[in-house]
Enzyme design. Structure first.
Site, PDB file in Angstrom:
ATOM      1  N   GLU A 111      34.005   6.411 -21.738  1.00 10.89           N
ATOM      2  CA  GLU A 111      35.385   5.939 -21.621  1.00 10.89           C
ATOM      3  C   GLU A 111      36.380   7.098 -21.680  1.00 10.89           C
ATOM      4  O   GLU A 111      36.402   7.868 -22.640  1.00 10.89           O
ATOM      5  CB  GLU A 111      35.682   4.924 -22.732  1.00 10.89           C
ATOM      6  CG  GLU A 111      34.984   3.596 -22.515  1.00 10.89           C
ATOM      7  CD  GLU A 111      35.196   2.610 -23.629  1.00 10.89           C
ATOM      8  OE1 GLU A 111      34.920   1.422 -23.416  1.00 10.89           O
ATOM      9  OE2 GLU A 111      35.622   3.019 -24.733  1.00 10.89           O
ATOM     10  N   LYS A 122      24.241  -0.596 -18.188  1.00  6.69           N
ATOM     11  CA  LYS A 122      25.685  -0.496 -18.330  1.00  6.69           C
ATOM     12  C   LYS A 122      25.968   0.159 -19.666  1.00  6.69           C
ATOM     13  O   LYS A 122      25.191   0.054 -20.619  1.00  6.69           O
ATOM     14  CB  LYS A 122      26.351  -1.865 -18.215  1.00  6.69           C
ATOM     15  CG  LYS A 122      26.014  -2.862 -19.318  1.00  6.69           C
ATOM     16  CD  LYS A 122      26.776  -2.737 -20.617  1.00  6.69           C
ATOM     17  CE  LYS A 122      28.261  -2.667 -20.414  1.00  6.69           C
ATOM     18  NZ  LYS A 122      28.969  -2.399 -21.726  1.00  6.69           N
ATOM     19  N   THR A 162      43.269  -6.835 -25.637  1.00  4.06           N
ATOM     20  CA  THR A 162      44.490  -7.428 -25.084  1.00  4.06           C
ATOM     21  C   THR A 162      44.693  -7.041 -23.630  1.00  4.06           C
ATOM     22  O   THR A 162      45.639  -7.482 -23.004  1.00  4.06           O
ATOM     23  CB  THR A 162      45.730  -6.973 -25.890  1.00  4.06           C
ATOM     24  OG1 THR A 162      45.743  -5.540 -25.964  1.00  4.06           O
ATOM     25  CG2 THR A 162      45.663  -7.539 -27.297  1.00  4.06           C
ATOM     26  N   ASN A 196      40.733   2.025 -25.702  1.00  7.10           N
ATOM     27  CA  ASN A 196      40.279   1.272 -26.855  1.00  7.10           C
ATOM     28  C   ASN A 196      41.409   0.698 -27.691  1.00  7.10           C
ATOM     29  O   ASN A 196      41.210  -0.275 -28.422  1.00  7.10           O
ATOM     30  CB  ASN A 196      39.357   2.147 -27.714  1.00  7.10           C
ATOM     31  CG  ASN A 196      37.995   2.279 -27.052  1.00  7.10           C
ATOM     32  OD1 ASN A 196      37.179   1.377 -27.128  1.00  7.10           O
ATOM     33  ND2 ASN A 196      37.777   3.390 -26.371  1.00  7.10           N
ATOM     34  N   THR A 251      26.424   0.790 -26.992  1.00  9.85           N
ATOM     35  CA  THR A 251      26.762  -0.517 -26.463  1.00  9.85           C
ATOM     36  C   THR A 251      26.332  -0.528 -25.026  1.00  9.85           C
ATOM     37  O   THR A 251      27.104  -0.440 -24.104  1.00  9.85           O
ATOM     38  CB  THR A 251      28.245  -0.857 -26.560  1.00  9.85           C
ATOM     39  OG1 THR A 251      28.416  -2.180 -26.070  1.00  9.85           O
ATOM     40  CG2 THR A 251      29.111   0.006 -25.768  1.00  9.85           C
ATOM     41  N   THR A 276      31.520  -3.420 -17.994  1.00  7.89           N
ATOM     42  CA  THR A 276      32.727  -3.782 -18.753  1.00  7.89           C
ATOM     43  C   THR A 276      33.785  -2.708 -18.501  1.00  7.89           C
ATOM     44  O   THR A 276      34.473  -2.745 -17.502  1.00  7.89           O
ATOM     45  CB  THR A 276      32.414  -3.932 -20.258  1.00  7.89           C
ATOM     46  OG1 THR A 276      31.719  -2.777 -20.718  1.00  7.89           O
ATOM     47  CG2 THR A 276      31.556  -5.173 -20.498  1.00  7.89           C
TER      48      THR A 276
END
Length: 398
Positions: free
Chosen positions: A263, A173, A398, A393, A184, A146
């Protein structure tokens, strides 16, 4: 232990493939009549695929796993279960296996129904070309990503004490929404060694405790976390500690890869607690430090702020003597003791702060704390907290 270079396809008996269209991907993992076990998120809000997989894996038999990215299929009520089962049914019909032998996993945005109009054609393409080549492994590993920036894989070959050679391979992942008690993340591990289901479950539980449960990127525990271990039962031998050692290696390697790809991360952060009275104390201390937003931002800014470290230790819930704690900061090449049994060395040696700051500019930063109370130790894994994490994040849906 020998390191293999084909990732999840280091075991040729497992067939895989992956295909992606835009942000939606589907990966298939297949070996008929595998013994399978799993661990899941402890989040009270958990996704539909976890419900499906728990039921299908209960008897210990799984022949295929279908994994989709781009949509978590979480908080989607009965329709989410039905849509997850549609993917399982497609897999079962294509591979001519019972639907009860198909596990399902999903990752992506929470609260949206699975877009079957997109995922079914993608799944069909993935199912149409299963194999065990290097290319198949790459496609399978990349289709489940992702916000990840790189694929995550490992494969090893080892031996039991009786001389039996076996292999373990894995892919996973995970990049954000990573916290203790699973993140996650989706992890899929395979072995060719025949291990009874109860022993396989216990081995996975032990490995997860010291690997995936020790990773913190942002402190948010996900709704979809699943780590699955499947055995093809091809190799028989007398199971001993060498199997656990190899499984630990695979799980810790994958856990580190997740932390390094956090991230927005610019640095990998390893926190080790030593000298604890119990392993649970060591876990609580190391997790508390690696979870601290203030410690993470200090790592990002190359600030050897030992005060933030001792603060995080203090609210960990562990009973220890702050006046007997040692704290060091370093990297692979060097380690500097900043606090020595409660004495802050930087007061008399202010140049230590500058040296420590330079070490923290490296891509990998080590923080070690010694409680001087016992012999237990463990490592936690994480990353720095950066401006880019906020940007990623803030714009996720969007």
């Amino acid at each position: 232990m020998k390191i293999l270079d084909k990732g999840i396809c280091s075991l040729s008996s497992f067939k895989v493939n992956g295909y992606r269209e835009g942000k939606y991907g589907v990966t298939i993992l297949y070996h008929e009549n595998s013994t399978a076990v799993a661990v899941y998120t402890s989040n009270k809000v958990y996704a539909a695929p976890i419900d499906i997989t728990r039921k299908h894996i209960a008897n210990g038999n799984i022949s295929a796993v279908i994994i989709n990215s781009g949509n978590a299929n979480c908080y989607t009520k009965d329709e989410g279960l039905e849509r997850g089962l549609e993917l399982a049914r497609l897999t079962a019909d294509t591979l001519n296996i019972p639907i009860e032998d198909v596990a399902v996993a999903s990752t992506g945005v929470i609260g949206h129904q699975l877009p079957l109009g997109i995922l079914v054609p993608v799944a069909k393409k993935s199912l149409s070309d299963l194999g065990s080549s290097r290319e198949h492994a790459t496609r399978a590993e990349e289709a489940i990503l992702t916000t990840d920036t790189v694929k995550k894989e490992v494969g090893v070959e080892s031996q039991l004490n009786d001389g039996t050679t076996f292999r373990i391979a894995g892919m996973c992942k995970g990049s954000g929404m990573i916290a203790p008690n699973m993140g996650t993340m989706l992890g899929f591990i395979t072995t060719d060694l025949k291990v009874p289901q109860e022993k396989l479950q216990e081995a996975l539980r032990i490995s997860v405790k010291k690997s995936f449960n020790m990773v913190v990127v942002d402190g948010d525990e996900s709704t979809n976390d699943t780590v699955m271990l499947l055995s093809s039962n091809e190799v028989e031998g007398v199971i001993d500690e060498n199997f656990q050692e190899a499984l630990d290696y695979v799980c810790i390697s994958l856990a580190k890869q997740i932390a390094k790809d956090g991230e927005g991360a610019t640095k990998f952060m390893e926190v080790e607690c030593v000298g604890a009275q119990s392993i649970d104390d060591a876990i609580s201390i190391s997790k508390s430090i690696v979870s601290s937003s203030l410690v993470k931002t200090a790592v990002y800014g190359c600030d050897p702020n030992w005060g933030r470290i001792i603060d995080a230790m203090g609210y960990s819930g562990v009973d220890f003597d702050p006046d007997n704690v040692s704290i060091s900061i370093g990297s692979d090449s060097q380690e500097l003791v900043i606090v020595d049994k409660g004495c802050v060395k930087t007061f008399d040696e202010p140049e230590l702060l500058e040296k420590a700051s330079k070490l923290m500019a490296n891509s990998e930063v080590l923080i070690r704390v010694d409680l001087h109370m016992g012999s237990e130790s463990i490592k936690a894994y994480g990353c720095d907290l950066t401006y880019d994490y906020v940007k990623i994040n803030a714009e996720y849906t969007t």
